[in-house]
Design a protein around this motif. Structure first.
Motif, PDB file in Angstrom:
ATOM      1  N   TYR A 140      67.790  78.677  17.389  1.00 43.43           N
ATOM      2  CA  TYR A 140      66.286  78.567  17.455  1.00 43.43           C
ATOM      3  C   TYR A 140      65.288  79.554  18.070  1.00 43.43           C
ATOM      4  O   TYR A 140      64.282  80.045  17.470  1.00 43.43           O
ATOM      5  CB  TYR A 140      66.014  77.231  18.236  1.00 43.43           C
ATOM      6  CG  TYR A 140      65.918  77.226  19.711  1.00 43.43           C
ATOM      7  CD1 TYR A 140      64.822  77.426  20.617  1.00 43.43           C
ATOM      8  CD2 TYR A 140      66.957  77.222  20.655  1.00 43.43           C
ATOM      9  CE1 TYR A 140      64.880  77.539  21.930  1.00 43.43           C
ATOM     10  CE2 TYR A 140      67.153  77.479  21.961  1.00 43.43           C
ATOM     11  CZ  TYR A 140      65.891  77.557  22.531  1.00 43.43           C
ATOM     12  OH  TYR A 140      65.949  77.645  24.059  1.00 43.43           O
ATOM     13  N   ARG A 141      65.832  80.323  19.092  1.00 47.08           N
ATOM     14  CA  ARG A 141      65.222  81.543  19.568  1.00 47.08           C
ATOM     15  C   ARG A 141      65.038  82.604  18.539  1.00 47.08           C
ATOM     16  O   ARG A 141      64.110  83.324  18.328  1.00 47.08           O
ATOM     17  CB  ARG A 141      65.653  81.842  20.754  1.00 47.08           C
ATOM     18  CG  ARG A 141      65.193  80.791  22.132  1.00 47.08           C
ATOM     19  CD  ARG A 141      65.284  81.330  23.611  1.00 47.08           C
ATOM     20  NE  ARG A 141      66.628  81.785  23.805  1.00 47.08           N
ATOM     21  CZ  ARG A 141      67.054  82.271  25.148  1.00 47.08           C
ATOM     22  NH1 ARG A 141      65.756  82.453  25.941  1.00 47.08           N
ATOM     23  NH2 ARG A 141      68.139  82.459  25.420  1.00 47.08           N
TER      24      ARG A 141
ATOM     25  N   ARG B 218      64.883  74.343  26.377  1.00 45.30           N
ATOM     26  CA  ARG B 218      65.845  73.583  26.715  1.00 45.30           C
ATOM     27  C   ARG B 218      65.933  73.593  28.155  1.00 45.30           C
ATOM     28  O   ARG B 218      65.702  74.370  28.927  1.00 45.30           O
ATOM     29  CB  ARG B 218      67.463  74.232  26.368  1.00 45.30           C
ATOM     30  CG  ARG B 218      67.675  74.289  24.711  1.00 45.30           C
ATOM     31  CD  ARG B 218      68.850  74.986  24.496  1.00 45.30           C
ATOM     32  NE  ARG B 218      70.113  74.279  24.752  1.00 45.30           N
ATOM     33  CZ  ARG B 218      71.087  74.655  25.498  1.00 45.30           C
ATOM     34  NH1 ARG B 218      70.926  75.882  25.938  1.00 45.30           N
ATOM     35  NH2 ARG B 218      72.172  73.857  26.014  1.00 45.30           N
TER      36      ARG B 218
ATOM     37  N   SER C 165      59.203  76.236  22.696  1.00 46.71           N
ATOM     38  CA  SER C 165      60.259  75.495  22.443  1.00 46.71           C
ATOM     39  C   SER C 165      61.314  75.803  23.544  1.00 46.71           C
ATOM     40  O   SER C 165      61.608  76.986  23.801  1.00 46.71           O
ATOM     41  CB  SER C 165      61.060  76.228  20.912  1.00 46.71           C
ATOM     42  OG  SER C 165      60.140  76.184  19.908  1.00 46.71           O
TER      43      SER C 165
ATOM     44  N   GLY D 143      64.159  79.179  26.847  1.00 47.08           N
ATOM     45  CA  GLY D 143      63.206  78.938  25.687  1.00 47.08           C
ATOM     46  C   GLY D 143      62.444  80.071  25.234  1.00 47.08           C
ATOM     47  O   GLY D 143      62.589  81.091  25.432  1.00 47.08           O
TER      48      GLY D 143
ATOM     49  N   PRO E   2      65.373  73.010  19.760  1.00 40.42           N
ATOM     50  CA  PRO E   2      66.667  73.509  20.252  1.00 40.42           C
ATOM     51  C   PRO E   2      67.962  72.617  20.031  1.00 40.42           C
ATOM     52  O   PRO E   2      69.033  72.852  20.249  1.00 40.42           O
ATOM     53  CB  PRO E   2      66.169  73.655  21.656  1.00 40.42           C
ATOM     54  CG  PRO E   2      64.911  73.309  22.015  1.00 40.42           C
ATOM     55  CD  PRO E   2      64.397  72.758  20.711  1.00 40.42           C
TER      56      PRO E   2
ATOM     57  N   GLY F 167      66.284  69.096  24.909  1.00 41.76           N
ATOM     58  CA  GLY F 167      65.537  70.153  23.752  1.00 41.76           C
ATOM     59  C   GLY F 167      64.150  69.406  23.684  1.00 41.76           C
ATOM     60  O   GLY F 167      63.881  68.141  23.553  1.00 41.76           O
TER      61      GLY F 167
ATOM     62  N   PRO G 249      73.475  70.859  19.596  1.00 44.82           N
ATOM     63  CA  PRO G 249      72.375  72.286  20.108  1.00 44.82           C
ATOM     64  C   PRO G 249      72.145  72.914  18.983  1.00 44.82           C
ATOM     65  O   PRO G 249      73.155  73.058  17.816  1.00 44.82           O
ATOM     66  CB  PRO G 249      73.423  73.007  21.312  1.00 44.82           C
ATOM     67  CG  PRO G 249      74.322  71.691  21.601  1.00 44.82           C
ATOM     68  CD  PRO G 249      74.538  70.906  20.415  1.00 44.82           C
TER      69      PRO G 249
ATOM     70  N   GLU H  22      71.062  66.575  23.909  1.00 44.10           N
ATOM     71  CA  GLU H  22      71.885  67.196  22.804  1.00 44.10           C
ATOM     72  C   GLU H  22      72.951  66.650  22.643  1.00 44.10           C
ATOM     73  O   GLU H  22      73.731  66.732  21.461  1.00 44.10           O
ATOM     74  CB  GLU H  22      72.306  68.838  23.606  1.00 44.10           C
ATOM     75  CG  GLU H  22      71.078  69.725  23.522  1.00 44.10           C
ATOM     76  CD  GLU H  22      71.383  71.312  24.243  1.00 44.10           C
ATOM     77  OE1 GLU H  22      70.750  72.131  24.108  1.00 44.10           O
ATOM     78  OE2 GLU H  22      72.543  71.158  24.946  1.00 44.10           O
TER      79      GLU H  22
END
Length: 361
Positions: free
Chosen positions: A322-323, A11, A9, A283, A298, A216, A318, A184
């Motif tokens: 996510y992380r 950006r 995953s 990511g 993302p 993303g 955005p 985004e």
């Protein structure tokens, strides 16, 4: 392999590029790919575009490591497995000629000699496991990239100096999946006019787009399927239907290298004079030994509406969490998952090195 699946995953910032277009629609204006959400156009780079260039990297790596590649596989031909399947059918004595009765015919019609001329070699499901083993062995691209070989009886092969029609279908799904790269924010697209000059003094005007955005992206690599015969269940009495562990590790390592190369130096369309300016890169890699590795986008899609039922202005935005979401999952289930975050090019290289070590490559 210690882990059988890996997700990415990320950006990535790409500016002043035209990496993916939809065509000109009969005009001289090259239109970019776009995703329309809630009345807004977002810039998009298709997963097929990313996938193509990852596979190009894979071919170069496979050649350097002397992994097996068929001619059609090396060329990334869309029908890369068809000739391999036809050859296997022609050489397999277990498949005996049968009469081609034609569409809807019951007795075949014609003389005995005419019926012999219409004989075909037909692949059936009971042949899938052994045929797949042969294809996995002879081409790493067929293994990693997947294929669909649909052969009609109009196609011909030779056996013992005679021509036969050949019929059958064999499929293998790709071992990795790629999502679109989505901006985004609504697309920022600029158009500029250019001229293509000819020796006779004439010139053609055309309009080219140029875009900039932070995108993303998501991808999932099912490493455990590399060299694994999906049709082995049709021949459970055979124990040599999969590639050996060393062959599987070599191909898994090549696929990770191909993805690392693409993220370090993204490739797409129209780069000879429109090479993108790369910027932000961040990511997370997630390793899994508990089925397909989880991933998080993302970007976040809003599905809310205002009081009048109209879409809200910001439909894609955005996703800053996510992380953290994936890292928290890995901490909660350390026996199943491992998360490796990265920022920038050195961080990406370190994360991939850690992933190789954890997988056992």
């Amino acid at each position: 392999m210690n882990y059988t699946s890996l997700s990415i995953s990320f950006r990535i910032g790409l500016a002043f590029h035209a990496m993916n277009n939809e065509g000109s629609s009969g005009t001289n204006v090259m239109e970019p790919r776009r995703i329309s959400v809630g009345g807004h156009n977002y810039d998009g780079i298709s997963g097929e575009m990313v996938r193509r260039h990852v596979l190009e990297n894979f071919v170069r790596i496979a050649k350097s490591k002397k992994l097996p590649l068929s001619l059609a596989g090396e060329g990334l031909h869309s029908d890369r497995a068809k000739d391999l399947v036809k050859e296997w059918i022609a050489q397999n004595s277990e498949i005996q000629p049968i009469e081609d009765k034609g569409d809807g015919e019951k007795d075949g019609g014609g003389t005995q000699e005419e019926k012999k001329k219409k004989a075909i070699l037909k692949m059936e499901p009971r042949h899938f496991a052994v045929a797949s083993r042969k294809l996995l062995e002879c081409c790493a691209i067929v293994d990693v990239g997947g294929f669909l070989a649909a052969i009609s009886k109009e196609e011909k092969v030779q056996r013992d100096g005679k021509d036969y029609g050949v019929e059958g279908t064999l499929k293998r799904d790709s071992v990795f999946d790629v999502g679109w790269l989505i901006s985004e924010t609504p697309a920022i697209v600029e158009f500029s006019q250019h001229a293509a000059y000819r020796p006779d003094g004439q010139h053609n005007l055309f309009t080219q787009n140029m875009r900039a955005a932070v995108y993303g992206g998501v991808a999932r690599l099912d490493l455990g399927r590399i060299g694994y015969n999906d049709w082995a269940w049709l021949a459970p009495d055979r124990n040599d239907l999969h590639l050996d562990d060393e062959q599987r590790r070599q191909r898994a390592a090549a696929l990770l290298d191909a993805w690392e190369q693409w993220l370090l130096s993204p490739a797409g369309a129209k780069q000879a004079g429109w090479l993108q300016h790369t910027g932000q890169l961040e990511g997370i890699l997630v390793l899994s030994n508990f089925g397909p590795a989880p991933f998080r986008s993302p970007i976040e899609v809003e599905l809310r509406y205002d009081a009048e039922g109209s879409p809200l202005a910001e439909r894609i935005k955005p996703n800053p969490r996510y992380r953290a979401e994936l890292a928290t999952l890995a901490e909660a289930k350390p026996g199943r998952y491992r998360a490796l975050e990265f920022d920038g090019l050195p961080g990406l290289a370190r994360a991939f090195d850690q992933a190789r070590a954890a997988i056992g490559l």
